[in-house]
Design a protein around this motif. Sequence first.
Motif, short mmCIF file in Angstrom:
data_model
loop_
_atom_site.label_atom_id
_atom_site.label_comp_id
_atom_site.label_asym_id
_atom_site.label_seq_id
_atom_site.Cartn_x
_atom_site.Cartn_y
_atom_site.Cartn_z
N GLY A 20 0.82 -1.21 0.00
CA GLY A 20 0.00 0.00 0.00
C GLY A 20 0.85 1.26 0.00
N CYS A 21 1.94 1.24 0.76
CA CYS A 21 2.86 2.39 0.77
C CYS A 21 3.50 2.59 -0.60
CB CYS A 21 3.95 2.19 1.82
SG CYS A 21 3.38 2.26 3.51
N ALA A 24 0.98 4.06 -2.94
CA ALA A 24 0.82 5.50 -2.67
C ALA A 24 1.98 6.28 -3.27
CB ALA A 24 0.71 5.75 -1.17
N THR A 49 -3.78 1.23 -3.61
CA THR A 49 -3.42 1.75 -2.28
C THR A 49 -4.54 1.46 -1.28
OG1 THR A 49 -2.10 3.54 -3.25
CG2 THR A 49 -2.80 3.82 -0.96
N ALA A 102 -5.96 6.62 2.92
CA ALA A 102 -5.94 5.62 1.84
C ALA A 102 -7.32 5.46 1.20
CB ALA A 102 -5.43 4.28 2.37
#
Length: 161
Positions: A20-21, A24, A49, A102
């Motif tokens: 997810g990071c 992003a 994300t 998110a």
Amino acid sequence: MNISVSDVILLAHAAFGVTGCLAALWVFVEALNAGPSNAGRIKTAALVTAFCMAAAWIFGGYWYLHFYPAEKAVILKGPWPFAHNIFMETKEHLFFATAILAFFLPIATREKLCSNSVARRLVLSVAGLIAVTGLALEGAGAVIDHGVKVALIENSSKGPQ
């Protein structure tokens, strides 16, 4: 080598969080040079994300409820009680901000970023905050994990009690 269900759940939590990071960060880089040609990639990365952070939240929440109480007790009796008292307590509160950001990111990327500089700056800010806070949460998780390890090592070096 025994891999327990707890290990799989915890590794899935961390893997989805890191992914997810990275997603992003992908949004951030794409938004720096937003144009009609990469609008689809920005929206896709924003959805990735949100999905990854939701999965990290679900796996982490399940693990926290079912497996963390035993590890918390080990940490608090070991030489690194701050691994829980500072890092887990911080993580328990900071993850909400990362999750909300998110889930907001795909909404923010609906705007035409190439022609709307305010929306572009918003997406850059949100994506950057997700990446930074998400990686801080990952680091906190590493400290918590190490708190368990040093407690177990210290306990095993004392011998049978």
